[in-house]
Scaffold this active site. Structure first.
Site, PDB file in Angstrom:
ATOM      1  N   ASP A   1       0.610  -0.817   0.451  1.00  0.00           N
ATOM      2  CA  ASP A   1      -0.481   0.269  -0.487  1.00  0.00           C
ATOM      3  C   ASP A   1       0.852   1.303   0.336  1.00  0.00           C
ATOM      4  O   ASP A   1       1.690   1.198   0.645  1.00  0.00           O
ATOM      5  CB  ASP A   1      -0.668   0.344   0.965  1.00  0.00           C
TER       6      ASP A   1
ATOM      7  N   PHE B   1      -6.260   3.255   5.379  1.00  0.00           N
ATOM      8  CA  PHE B   1      -6.176   2.226   6.842  1.00  0.00           C
ATOM      9  C   PHE B   1      -6.878   1.028   7.183  1.00  0.00           C
ATOM     10  O   PHE B   1      -8.043   0.628   6.303  1.00  0.00           O
ATOM     11  CB  PHE B   1      -6.798   3.172   8.231  1.00  0.00           C
ATOM     12  N   GLY B   2      -5.729   0.300   7.848  1.00  0.00           N
ATOM     13  CA  GLY B   2      -5.416  -1.407   7.650  1.00  0.00           C
ATOM     14  C   GLY B   2      -6.718  -1.665   8.861  1.00  0.00           C
ATOM     15  O   GLY B   2      -7.181  -0.737   9.571  1.00  0.00           O
TER      16      GLY B   2
ATOM     17  N   MET C   1       0.636   5.059   0.365  1.00  0.00           N
ATOM     18  CA  MET C   1      -0.575   6.121   0.430  1.00  0.00           C
ATOM     19  C   MET C   1       0.882   7.423   0.642  1.00  0.00           C
ATOM     20  O   MET C   1       1.694   7.860   1.607  1.00  0.00           O
ATOM     21  CB  MET C   1      -0.966   5.837   1.703  1.00  0.00           C
TER      22      MET C   1
ATOM     23  N   GLY D   1      -4.593  -7.484   5.233  1.00  0.00           N
ATOM     24  CA  GLY D   1      -3.650  -7.499   6.274  1.00  0.00           C
ATOM     25  C   GLY D   1      -3.839  -8.058   7.635  1.00  0.00           C
ATOM     26  O   GLY D   1      -3.420  -9.018   8.366  1.00  0.00           O
TER      27      GLY D   1
ATOM     28  N   MET E   1     -12.580  -2.378  -3.672  1.00  0.00           N
ATOM     29  CA  MET E   1     -12.439  -1.858  -2.530  1.00  0.00           C
ATOM     30  C   MET E   1     -13.605  -1.745  -1.587  1.00  0.00           C
ATOM     31  O   MET E   1     -14.423  -1.220  -1.779  1.00  0.00           O
ATOM     32  CB  MET E   1     -11.970   0.092  -2.077  1.00  0.00           C
TER      33      MET E   1
HETATM   34  O1  LIG Z   1      -5.827  -0.696   1.008  1.00  0.00           O
HETATM   35  C1  LIG Z   1      -5.707  -0.595   1.543  1.00  0.00           C
HETATM   36  C2  LIG Z   1      -6.580   0.560   3.182  1.00  0.00           C
HETATM   37  O2  LIG Z   1      -6.492   1.169   2.670  1.00  0.00           O
HETATM   38  C3  LIG Z   1      -5.503  -1.733   2.122  1.00  0.00           C
HETATM   39  O3  LIG Z   1      -4.225  -3.048   1.734  1.00  0.00           O
HETATM   40  C4  LIG Z   1      -5.668  -2.706   4.829  1.00  0.00           C
HETATM   41  O4  LIG Z   1      -4.304  -2.748   4.641  1.00  0.00           O
HETATM   42  C5  LIG Z   1      -6.548  -3.681   3.804  1.00  0.00           C
HETATM   43  O5  LIG Z   1      -6.459  -4.125   5.787  1.00  0.00           O
HETATM   44  P1  LIG Z   1      -6.871  -5.148   6.620  1.00  0.00           P
HETATM   45  O6  LIG Z   1      -9.110  -4.349   6.388  1.00  0.00           O
HETATM   46  O7  LIG Z   1      -6.922  -6.374   5.947  1.00  0.00           O
HETATM   47  O8  LIG Z   1      -6.557  -5.055   8.147  1.00  0.00           O
END
Ligand SMILES: O=C(CO)[C@@H](O)[C@H](O)COP(=O)(O)O
Length: 249
Positions: free
Chosen positions: A37, A175-176, A39, A225, A169
């Site tokens: 990712d 954010f994760g 950003m 993630g 998406m």
């Molecule tokens: O692009 C993104 C967030 O913007 C993702 O790639 C997150 O990193 C996914 O994280 P999880 O929701 O799987 O914890």
């Protein structure tokens, strides 16, 4: 039959203090790709890292021996002006350059950080440019963007301007650890019905709990993630994600 299941752990949730090891560990735990990712604090309200970090982690993961093969660096460019960074990321070891449709609409035709021009580019031109650099191209859509905006691009007669993957998406990018948006599944289903052989990636909130919905809709490239890097047994999670997609083929 839909394409091969591909599990791509998102290193946003990895230990950044030991990133090289985290990347090689997740590969030995069964990952197919690394989802990386990028950003910039403009396109999304968060910042991660740029090409130098990709260069540093590349030697920790064996390069893919074929297109979309094991070890593919899937760079998810959550950045404004995606056109400007293609060459840098190619040099760093990126294999698949996935930009946001919404960002490309605003982008200019500069092809290096120093070579800005005022000429407007387009998603199709950017895909052509990515292919010209020897990379695969992905196009991503945010939750509020309908997928039908992609049809003219996906249906283009000009194969060099057709992306190799669509990323739907399943959270707002940035954010994760956010909750999976099940209401994105009709977009995946519609894409899968229209393009049975295309790689369709989903990203955000994917886990053992949500994978069935994504797999039922037809996603085959699964980004996860926190579900992978936060697990006691990441191999078991990766296996379960893969099995869920495999079952629907
Ligand atoms: O692009 C993104 C967030 O913007 C993702 O790639 C997150 O990193 C996914 O994280 P999880 O929701 O799987 O914890």
């Amino acid at each position: 039959m839909s394409p091969t299941p591909i599990i791509a752990p998102s290193i946003l949730s990895a230990d950044f203090a030991a990133l090289g090891k985290a990347c090689s560990d997740t590969m030995s735990q069964g990952a197919d790709w690394l989802h990386i990712d990028i950003m910039d604090g403009h396109f999304v309200p968060n910042m991660t890292f740029g090409a130098p970090v990709v260069t540093m982690i590349r030697p920790h993961v064996e390069k893919p021996s074929s297109a979309f093969g094991r070890g593919t660096f899937d760079c998810h460019m959550m950045i404004a002006e995606p056109h400007r960074w293609v060459k840098e990321f190619k040099k760093a070891g990126c294999d698949l350059y996935c930009f946001h449709y919404e960002a490309a609409l605003q982008s200019t035709a500069a092809d290096s950080p120093s070579g800005q021009t005022e000429e407007k580019t387009s998603p199709a031109k950017l895909i052509r440019f990515i292919h010209e650099q020897g990379l695969r191209a992905g196009i991503a859509v945010k939750p509020k963007t309908p997928v039908d905006v992609l049809y003219p691009i996906l249906d283009s007669e000009n194969k060099e301007e057709v992306p190799d993957m669509v990323l739907v998406m399943t959270v707002e990018p940035g954010f994760g650890g956010q909750s999976f948006m099940a209401d994105m599944m009709p977009k995946v289903k519609e894409l899968r019905e229209k393009y049975p052989e295309m790689n369709i990636e989903v990203d955000g909130g994917l886990s053992k709990k949500t994978i069935d919905q994504a797999a039922d809709a037809g996603a085959n490239v699964i980004v996860a993630g926190s579900a992978v890097f936060g697990a006691k047994d990441p191999s078991e999670v990766i296996t379960k994600l893969r099995e869920a997609v495999e079952k629907r083929r």
